[in-house]
Scaffold this motif. Sequence first.
Motif, PDB file in Angstrom:
ATOM      1  N   SER A 296       0.837  -1.106   0.091  1.00  0.00           N
ATOM      2  CA  SER A 296      -0.102  -0.223  -0.052  1.00  0.00           C
ATOM      3  C   SER A 296       0.861   1.393  -0.044  1.00  0.00           C
ATOM      4  O   SER A 296       0.604   2.450  -0.345  1.00  0.00           O
ATOM      5  CB  SER A 296      -0.897  -0.018   1.234  1.00  0.00           C
ATOM      6  OG  SER A 296      -0.317   0.129   2.364  1.00  0.00           O
ATOM      7  N   GLU A 297       2.209   1.093   0.495  1.00  0.00           N
ATOM      8  CA  GLU A 297       2.982   2.662   0.719  1.00  0.00           C
ATOM      9  C   GLU A 297       3.815   2.592  -0.631  1.00  0.00           C
ATOM     10  O   GLU A 297       4.355   3.522  -0.722  1.00  0.00           O
ATOM     11  CB  GLU A 297       3.911   2.287   1.705  1.00  0.00           C
ATOM     12  CG  GLU A 297       3.125   2.464   3.011  1.00  0.00           C
ATOM     13  CD  GLU A 297       3.868   2.220   4.325  1.00  0.00           C
ATOM     14  OE1 GLU A 297       4.933   1.753   4.166  1.00  0.00           O
ATOM     15  OE2 GLU A 297       3.203   2.460   5.414  1.00  0.00           O
ATOM     16  N   MET A 298       3.767   1.582  -1.678  1.00  0.00           N
ATOM     17  CA  MET A 298       4.513   1.669  -2.969  1.00  0.00           C
ATOM     18  C   MET A 298       4.064   2.456  -4.012  1.00  0.00           C
ATOM     19  O   MET A 298       2.826   2.434  -3.924  1.00  0.00           O
ATOM     20  CB  MET A 298       4.868   0.141  -3.598  1.00  0.00           C
ATOM     21  CG  MET A 298       5.871  -0.427  -2.714  1.00  0.00           C
ATOM     22  SD  MET A 298       5.899  -2.312  -3.474  1.00  0.00           S
ATOM     23  CE  MET A 298       6.993  -1.813  -4.778  1.00  0.00           C
ATOM     24  N   ALA A 299       4.775   3.257  -4.333  1.00  0.00           N
ATOM     25  CA  ALA A 299       4.472   4.136  -5.760  1.00  0.00           C
ATOM     26  C   ALA A 299       4.168   3.335  -6.867  1.00  0.00           C
ATOM     27  O   ALA A 299       4.310   1.990  -6.949  1.00  0.00           O
ATOM     28  CB  ALA A 299       5.378   5.098  -6.020  1.00  0.00           C
ATOM     29  N   GLU A 300       3.448   3.859  -7.758  1.00  0.00           N
ATOM     30  CA  GLU A 300       2.807   3.156  -9.005  1.00  0.00           C
ATOM     31  C   GLU A 300       4.105   2.476  -9.662  1.00  0.00           C
ATOM     32  O   GLU A 300       5.123   3.014  -9.859  1.00  0.00           O
ATOM     33  CB  GLU A 300       2.317   4.044 -10.045  1.00  0.00           C
ATOM     34  CG  GLU A 300       1.665   3.513 -11.167  1.00  0.00           C
ATOM     35  CD  GLU A 300       0.864   4.265 -11.962  1.00  0.00           C
ATOM     36  OE1 GLU A 300      -0.166   3.718 -12.838  1.00  0.00           O
ATOM     37  OE2 GLU A 300       0.994   5.414 -11.996  1.00  0.00           O
ATOM     38  N   LEU A 301       3.980   1.185 -10.165  1.00  0.00           N
ATOM     39  CA  LEU A 301       5.204   0.445 -10.639  1.00  0.00           C
ATOM     40  C   LEU A 301       5.279   0.793 -12.117  1.00  0.00           C
ATOM     41  O   LEU A 301       4.094   1.155 -12.762  1.00  0.00           O
ATOM     42  CB  LEU A 301       4.666  -1.060 -10.532  1.00  0.00           C
ATOM     43  CG  LEU A 301       5.007  -1.524  -8.999  1.00  0.00           C
ATOM     44  CD1 LEU A 301       4.643  -2.955  -8.781  1.00  0.00           C
ATOM     45  CD2 LEU A 301       6.392  -1.335  -8.570  1.00  0.00           C
ATOM     46  N   PRO A 302       6.197   0.595 -12.743  1.00  0.00           N
ATOM     47  CA  PRO A 302       6.555   0.977 -14.076  1.00  0.00           C
ATOM     48  C   PRO A 302       5.567   0.216 -14.976  1.00  0.00           C
ATOM     49  O   PRO A 302       4.861   0.801 -15.886  1.00  0.00           O
ATOM     50  CB  PRO A 302       7.901   0.825 -14.487  1.00  0.00           C
ATOM     51  CG  PRO A 302       8.723   0.092 -13.293  1.00  0.00           C
ATOM     52  CD  PRO A 302       7.546   0.476 -12.107  1.00  0.00           C
ATOM     53  N   ARG A 303       5.327  -1.093 -14.757  1.00  0.00           N
ATOM     54  CA  ARG A 303       4.481  -1.742 -15.579  1.00  0.00           C
ATOM     55  C   ARG A 303       3.060  -1.487 -15.281  1.00  0.00           C
ATOM     56  O   ARG A 303       2.311  -1.534 -16.238  1.00  0.00           O
ATOM     57  CB  ARG A 303       4.570  -3.462 -15.485  1.00  0.00           C
ATOM     58  CG  ARG A 303       4.503  -4.127 -14.007  1.00  0.00           C
ATOM     59  CD  ARG A 303       4.566  -5.494 -13.946  1.00  0.00           C
ATOM     60  NE  ARG A 303       4.867  -5.797 -12.274  1.00  0.00           N
ATOM     61  CZ  ARG A 303       3.836  -6.110 -11.563  1.00  0.00           C
ATOM     62  NH1 ARG A 303       2.435  -6.018 -12.122  1.00  0.00           N
ATOM     63  NH2 ARG A 303       4.108  -6.454 -10.441  1.00  0.00           N
ATOM     64  N   VAL A 304       2.542  -0.968 -14.123  1.00  0.00           N
ATOM     65  CA  VAL A 304       1.220  -0.745 -13.910  1.00  0.00           C
ATOM     66  C   VAL A 304       1.229   0.664 -14.676  1.00  0.00           C
ATOM     67  O   VAL A 304      -0.036   0.883 -15.422  1.00  0.00           O
ATOM     68  CB  VAL A 304       0.877  -0.470 -12.355  1.00  0.00           C
ATOM     69  CG1 VAL A 304      -0.471   0.060 -12.315  1.00  0.00           C
ATOM     70  CG2 VAL A 304       0.976  -1.863 -11.741  1.00  0.00           C
ATOM     71  N   MET A 305       1.909   1.441 -14.725  1.00  0.00           N
ATOM     72  CA  MET A 305       2.086   2.914 -15.311  1.00  0.00           C
ATOM     73  C   MET A 305       2.018   2.582 -16.849  1.00  0.00           C
ATOM     74  O   MET A 305       1.111   3.121 -17.565  1.00  0.00           O
ATOM     75  CB  MET A 305       3.401   3.578 -14.917  1.00  0.00           C
ATOM     76  CG  MET A 305       3.201   5.195 -15.446  1.00  0.00           C
ATOM     77  SD  MET A 305       4.668   5.942 -15.042  1.00  0.00           S
ATOM     78  CE  MET A 305       4.267   6.549 -13.285  1.00  0.00           C
ATOM     79  N   ALA A 306       2.701   1.582 -17.197  1.00  0.00           N
ATOM     80  CA  ALA A 306       2.738   1.513 -18.717  1.00  0.00           C
ATOM     81  C   ALA A 306       1.216   0.951 -19.219  1.00  0.00           C
ATOM     82  O   ALA A 306       0.970   1.200 -20.319  1.00  0.00           O
ATOM     83  CB  ALA A 306       3.770   0.412 -19.034  1.00  0.00           C
ATOM     84  N   ALA A 307       0.647   0.084 -18.397  1.00  0.00           N
ATOM     85  CA  ALA A 307      -0.591  -0.400 -18.447  1.00  0.00           C
ATOM     86  C   ALA A 307      -1.600   0.805 -18.663  1.00  0.00           C
ATOM     87  O   ALA A 307      -2.570   0.520 -19.578  1.00  0.00           O
ATOM     88  CB  ALA A 307      -1.093  -1.584 -17.607  1.00  0.00           C
ATOM     89  N   ARG A 308      -1.545   1.631 -17.850  1.00  0.00           N
ATOM     90  CA  ARG A 308      -2.346   2.906 -17.688  1.00  0.00           C
ATOM     91  C   ARG A 308      -2.282   3.642 -19.093  1.00  0.00           C
ATOM     92  O   ARG A 308      -3.217   3.959 -19.453  1.00  0.00           O
ATOM     93  CB  ARG A 308      -1.948   3.680 -16.573  1.00  0.00           C
ATOM     94  CG  ARG A 308      -2.758   4.747 -16.293  1.00  0.00           C
ATOM     95  CD  ARG A 308      -2.772   5.418 -14.918  1.00  0.00           C
ATOM     96  NE  ARG A 308      -1.516   5.761 -14.620  1.00  0.00           N
ATOM     97  CZ  ARG A 308      -0.970   6.977 -14.773  1.00  0.00           C
ATOM     98  NH1 ARG A 308      -1.514   7.856 -15.383  1.00  0.00           N
ATOM     99  NH2 ARG A 308       0.270   7.372 -14.306  1.00  0.00           N
ATOM    100  N   PHE A 309      -0.911   3.910 -19.455  1.00  0.00           N
ATOM    101  CA  PHE A 309      -0.692   4.577 -20.694  1.00  0.00           C
ATOM    102  C   PHE A 309      -1.280   3.895 -22.022  1.00  0.00           C
ATOM    103  O   PHE A 309      -1.801   4.320 -22.844  1.00  0.00           O
ATOM    104  CB  PHE A 309       0.783   4.547 -21.081  1.00  0.00           C
ATOM    105  CG  PHE A 309       1.380   5.614 -20.009  1.00  0.00           C
ATOM    106  CD1 PHE A 309       0.843   6.607 -19.227  1.00  0.00           C
ATOM    107  CD2 PHE A 309       2.897   5.833 -19.985  1.00  0.00           C
ATOM    108  CE1 PHE A 309       1.397   7.122 -18.129  1.00  0.00           C
ATOM    109  CE2 PHE A 309       3.351   6.710 -19.047  1.00  0.00           C
ATOM    110  CZ  PHE A 309       2.560   7.408 -18.191  1.00  0.00           C
TER     111      PHE A 309
END
Length: 481
Positions: A296-309
């Motif tokens: 819950s304390e981790m920032a958005e992960l690169p793969r999650v961000m990529a999926a969002r893009f």
Amino acid sequence: MTKLIQGYEVVIGFETHTQLSTASKIFSRASTAFGAEPNTQAAPVDLALPGTLPVMNKGAVERAIEFGLAVNATIASHSVFARKNYFYPDLPKGYQISQFEIPVVQGGSVEFFLGEEKKSVRLVRAHLEEDAGKSLHEDFVGMSGIDLNRAGTPLLEIVTEPDMRSSDEAVAYAKELHKIVTWIGICDGNMQEGSFRCDANVSVRKPGAALGTRREIKNLNSFKFMQQAMDYEIRWQIGEIEDGRAIQQATVLFDPDTGETRAMRTKEDAADYRYFPDPDLPPLVVAPEWVERVRSEMAELPRVMAARFVRDCRLSEADAAAMTQNKATAIYFMQAVAEGGPPKLVVNWMMGELSRRLNEADLTPADSHVGPIPLARLVSRIADGTISNNAAKEVFDELWNGKGHSVDLIIDDLGLKQMNDRGTLEKIIDDVIASNPDNVAQFKAGKEKAFNALVGQAMKASKGKANPAQVNELLKKKLAG
Ligand code: ADP
Ligand code: MG
């Protein structure tokens, strides 16, 4: 399809030592800062003084958990520290504390693009261990010294399955792994200082055959050396086999000066280390609540961000991967899109003109001379037809060189506005048709080239300000009529 080299398939597995970014060591309170006077950062535990006992650093465990979550691994609720016994001057205890049978992170995978191709490398495990000290060979005094500042520095050793099939793929994996550990902040990623060191296990085989015998290239601390070392090793192994010699399992070192690998020692087996659970340390227990808190304390992960893009900006997976290659790139992209830049155009400009300029000047997107806001304005002006792509390059130049601050003012100053006034353009096209009867005749006889010549004439007559797509459309219409 795997690429073969002289009829051989390459097989590579990586073991990477990432130095965890804790302020103090894994089992003592000594500092982990790099570059101090030798032996000024070695606590009694690191010196292995009799009667001292290790105390687990919670921060190191927490970082291991973060890594496990970042690569979709299983976090073991119960893992065990073991003693790996060997003698070496920089290891005063006579054993290294590591994890053997039950590591804290199990499984998981690392995904990345190799060109257009999506790759997935499976991880076997990631385990916590302590680093050893350093032997300093002082040739000028003819003696060797021991520096125990590094002893007890927390490491996470990340081990892959032998899934990689070329040196290019292995380097791309290493870069992706480097991105992940620095993105989530568990490692500073400084390769010169040894914070991210890779061992490349390399073997070759005929397609379809069982795995070949591997040699392990130790301590590769730059992506360039990594590539050179593996390429040399692959050629060398194929040469040996072609000459009828069998490969001996060995640990080898890469010499950047000669570009060659050479055997350091024949490889030990696990049995040689006489692993056993460390009686000084209780099993490491990681409760599910701890894992959830870390998650819950981790920032958005690169793969999650990529999926969002991909989802929100309609980028292709490859483009989304490129936009999340590091945080500075991702932040730049998000700001440009938030300012109204059409995402695909933003990507094209970031990967084209912007990245070329940044490379030349050795800058990151974070300190680019052209920020995300002006870039967004610029690409919006391409999208709405105000300027052509070529004119946009001139504007970009001006922005990069700090001449003029507003995209629209630069467009006006340089007179780059495309001709959007249909009447003027129609007049130009009528003139071009009237004064080029030969081209018109050839076009009507089916010659495509003649059409392009007419487009060229019209563009020229407009001094490059006509919108080529519009010229095309109008010309076609008029010639058909
Ligand atoms: P060890 O216990 O000797 O360190 P492991 O089985 O843990 O050996 O493997 C170490 C690394 O070597 C792993 O990354 C694994 O994927 C890789 N590896 C194992 N066998 C091969 C092989 N035949 N060719 C290339 N890499 C291999
Ligand atoms: Mg191993």
